[in-house]
Design an enzyme around this catalytic site. Structure first.
Site, PDB file in Angstrom:
ATOM      1  CG  ASP A 211      -2.166   0.525   0.944  1.00  0.00           C
ATOM      2  OD1 ASP A 211      -2.541   1.872   0.251  1.00  0.00           O
ATOM      3  OD2 ASP A 211      -3.227  -0.054   1.029  1.00  0.00           O
ATOM      4  CG  HIS A 288      -4.240   1.669  -2.262  1.00  0.00           C
ATOM      5  ND1 HIS A 288      -4.552   2.717  -0.874  1.00  0.00           N
ATOM      6  CD2 HIS A 288      -5.553   2.066  -2.779  1.00  0.00           C
ATOM      7  CE1 HIS A 288      -5.701   3.065  -0.799  1.00  0.00           C
ATOM      8  NE2 HIS A 288      -6.386   2.478  -2.180  1.00  0.00           N
ATOM      9  CG  ASP A 351      -8.672  -0.472  -2.944  1.00  0.00           C
ATOM     10  OD1 ASP A 351      -7.707  -0.959  -3.735  1.00  0.00           O
ATOM     11  OD2 ASP A 351      -8.631   0.123  -1.743  1.00  0.00           O
ATOM     12  CD  GLU A 352      -9.937   3.773  -1.097  1.00  0.00           C
ATOM     13  OE1 GLU A 352     -11.140   4.199  -0.067  1.00  0.00           O
ATOM     14  OE2 GLU A 352      -9.102   3.360  -0.476  1.00  0.00           O
ATOM     15  CE1 TYR A 443     -14.769  -3.285   3.963  1.00  0.00           C
ATOM     16  CE2 TYR A 443     -13.601  -1.203   4.286  1.00  0.00           C
ATOM     17  CZ  TYR A 443     -13.874  -2.303   3.559  1.00  0.00           C
ATOM     18  OH  TYR A 443     -12.993  -2.299   2.219  1.00  0.00           O
ATOM     19  CG  ASP A 445     -11.632  -0.501   9.241  1.00  0.00           C
ATOM     20  OD1 ASP A 445     -12.788  -0.816   9.053  1.00  0.00           O
ATOM     21  OD2 ASP A 445     -11.123   0.294   8.422  1.00  0.00           O
ATOM     22  CD1 TRP A 493     -10.375  -1.913   5.863  1.00  0.00           C
ATOM     23  CD2 TRP A 493      -8.494  -2.029   4.503  1.00  0.00           C
ATOM     24  NE1 TRP A 493     -10.516  -2.394   4.295  1.00  0.00           N
ATOM     25  CE2 TRP A 493      -9.666  -2.403   3.809  1.00  0.00           C
ATOM     26  CE3 TRP A 493      -7.364  -2.075   4.069  1.00  0.00           C
ATOM     27  CZ2 TRP A 493      -9.110  -2.884   2.213  1.00  0.00           C
ATOM     28  CZ3 TRP A 493      -7.077  -2.607   2.959  1.00  0.00           C
ATOM     29  CH2 TRP A 493      -7.863  -2.794   1.804  1.00  0.00           C
ATOM     30  CD  GLU A 495      -6.226   2.758   6.968  1.00  0.00           C
ATOM     31  OE1 GLU A 495      -6.839   1.855   7.620  1.00  0.00           O
ATOM     32  OE2 GLU A 495      -6.501   2.978   5.750  1.00  0.00           O
TER      33      GLU A 495
HETATM   34  C1  ACM Z   1     -11.128  -0.483   0.392  1.00  0.00           C
HETATM   35  O1  ACM Z   1     -11.565  -0.358   1.671  1.00  0.00           O
HETATM   36  N1  ACM Z   1     -10.497   0.513  -0.089  1.00  0.00           N
HETATM   37  C2  ACM Z   1     -11.121  -1.767  -0.269  1.00  0.00           C
END
Ligand code: ACM
Ligand code: ZN
Length: 556
Positions: A211, A288, A351-352, A443, A445, A493, A495
């Site tokens: 990432d 990423h 993604d993103e 999710y 997180d 995730w 972070e």
């Molecule tokens: C993601 O949560 N960006 C897949």
């Protein structure tokens, strides 16, 4: 047979009796098991499991030895490592002397299914395959009081209530994702995660390895990926304001680093295989990408030298799709990755991915013109298609986050639906296979308690246990489309998850709810009944030393 004497026996039998009273079907005799099996029927009498009960395992294969190792580990927890039961590996069961534990295969059962019968004759396990036998051992783990599973070896025997269990998973893909890029987790911590997955009968470990904030896997052809890309010189403190960074932004001033050597990866893949878990690596493309571009600036559109990212927001600096060198890089990287991971699937992210760099890049624009691509999203689709084709030549299928659908991916790609369920529904309607992993149910997180001030800092959102439990991965699909849903996945995730005990806290007990979604499927789910069965698993978490969120249990 009375297998225990004195006060300890009375205490143990009382503990077993309490467990036995918890019912999943309204039957006061049935033990509490999570995830709820297809059928649980309490029988008459009990069996006393002790260290001298022989264990017969047939046939003698590598996979059956893995299932037997799991039972050995469980029995050592109870009877101590010194007094191990006798394991007899044989070709048939003709020689069995009862009482005994038997673990065999049945060609009448589908893969991953099992039956488990406790009677006065012992414990009889049949599996559709060795994975099924392994899952039966996980169920047995919940039939033995957690209080005696502390490796103390202080009990001579454990009474097991007679019971008959039949089980088969609703979904073939039962995933947990760990983001090891934002924060690095050691090999031992990853192994603990695999142990946690195993007791919940989850079978795919999706390992997010690259990432913006870190590249975490050794690639021989590109050593700078780990020399430079695995080190972030500092990390933002507190909540990321989302792109608004200035002199008031606070950083911790401590480098964060770590990567998995090829030997580490092999060790983890083997450890996972011993628990019937497939490891699916994720190598992000085309977004990423900052840690990779910081290592090799020619991977970006401008050739500029960047630092590994120190904040958490989405980044514009993505791989250049105009230059051939990007594809040569990915082919080398993915060849090395494919050699390490036997999984049939490789996750390529997707993604993103902002298009800002591509818009200004002559090479990316030239590529679009040459191919007559009408949008930058289609440029992503072109790149993804090339990578899919390359991985196809290595015998692998791609999984990608749901943006790959907008990019125009082929119908052989597997879409991991994360921006809600609608993208998964759209993918299935187009004929793509789907893994449902939407933010609102998957999710982990997100906060699991509404008392946010009492919780460690999290990404945001609110995902209590009951909401996870209510997840219906088939919602919005008609009967013809449902088989395209391979399964579900919980995402961690990291972070805001700087260490593994916090990872455990965010995962548990929500993973218990997700495992019931994955095994039992959407029919006949009953949250109140789940909550009545859950204490058995919570007690195991305590005994095994797994941290979990107790405050989340109060949210009803
Ligand atoms: C993601 O949560 N960006 C897949
Ligand atoms: Zn470019």
């Amino acid at each position: 047979m009375n297998c225990l004497g004195g006060i300890r026996a009375a205490a143990l039998c009382a503990a077993a009796a309490v467990l036995a009273m918890v019912s999943c079907t309204g039957d006061v005799q049935s033990p509490g098991i999570v995830p709820l099996p297809c059928s649980v029927a309490a029988g008459e009498g009990e069996f006393c499991l002790s260290a001298d009960v022989p264990v017969y395992v047939c046939p003698d294969t590598r996979e059956m030895r893995c299932a037997a190792d799991e039972l050995k580990e469980l029995m050592e927890r109870v009877f101590g490592t010194e007094s191990c039961p006798g394991f007899i590996f044989c070709g048939s069961l003709d020689e069995v002397a009862h009482p005994a534990v038997t673990m065999v295969l049945s060609d009448r059962m589908p893969a991953s299914s099992y039956s488990l019968e406790v009677s006065e004759d012992g414990v009889a396990v049949e599996g559709g395959d060795a994975a099924g036998v392994f899952y039966a051992v996980q169920t047995l783990r919940q039939l033995i009081p957690a209080e005696v599973q502390g490796f103390s070896g202080s009990v001579p025997a454990v009474p097991l209530q007679a019971v008959s269990v039949e089980d088969s998973p609703a979904f073939e893909y039962r995933g947990v994702m760990l983001d090891a890029a934002r924060h690095f987790f050691s090999v031992d911590e990853v192994k603990t995660l695999l142990d946690i997955m195993a007791i919940h009968k989850m079978n795919v470990f999706h390992w997010h390895l690259t990432d913006d904030q870190g590249w975490r896997i050794e690639i021989d052809s590109f050593p700078e990926l780990t020399r430079i890309g695995s080190v972030r010189k500092r990390t933002i403190v507190g909540k990321d304001p989302g792109g608004e960074y200035d002199e008031t932004t606070q950083y911790d001033g401590t480098p964060h680093s770590g990567y998995y050597t090829k030997d580490d990866v092999r060790e983890i893949v083997e450890y996972a295989a011993g628990r019937f878990i497939t490891v699916v690596p994720e190598i992000e493309f085309p977004g990423h990408a900052v840690a990779a571009i910081a290592s090799y600036p020619w991977l970006g559109c401008t050739g500029e030298q960047f630092e590994v990212r120190q904040t958490w927001d989405i980044d514009d600096r993505v791989f250049c799709i105009g230059r051939e060198s990007t594809f040569s890089f990915f082919e080398e990287v993915l060849s090395e990755v494919a050699e390490l991971f036997p999984s049939g699937y490789i996750h390529i992210g997707g993604d993103e991915c902002p298009s800002k760099m591509w818009e200004k890049c002559p090479e990316c624009r030239r590529r679009m013109e040459e191919l007559g691509l009408e949008s930058f999203r289609r440029l992503q689709g072109y790149g993804t298609g090339r990578i899919e084709k390359f991985l196809g030549s290595l015998g692998r299928s791609i999984i990608g986050w749901d943006e790959i659908l907008e990019a125009g991916v082929s119908d052989s790609a597997i879409v991991m639906s994360w921006r809600g369920c609608d993208t998964g529904i759209e993918a299935a309607k187009r004929g793509n296979r789907v893994i449902m992993s939407p933010t609102e149910y998957s999710y982990f997180d997100y906060y699991q308690s509404s008392d946010i001030d009492a919780e460690p800092l999290a990404w945001g959102g609110y995902l209590p246990l009951e909401k996870v439990y209510s997840f219906d991965p088939y919602s919005g699909l008609d009967d013809g489309e449902k088989p395209l849903v391979l399964g579900v996945q919980a995402n961690l995730w990291t972070e805001y998850i700087p260490d593994f005990t916090q990872a455990e806290y965010m995962l548990l007990p929500r993973l218990a709810a997700m495992s019931e979604v994955a095994w039992h499927g959407p029919c006949d789910k009953d949250y109140r009944d789940f909550r009545k069965r859950l204490p058995v698993l919570l007690q195991l978490y305590r005994t095994y030393g797994y941290r979990f969120c107790e405050s989340g249990l109060c949210e009803m």
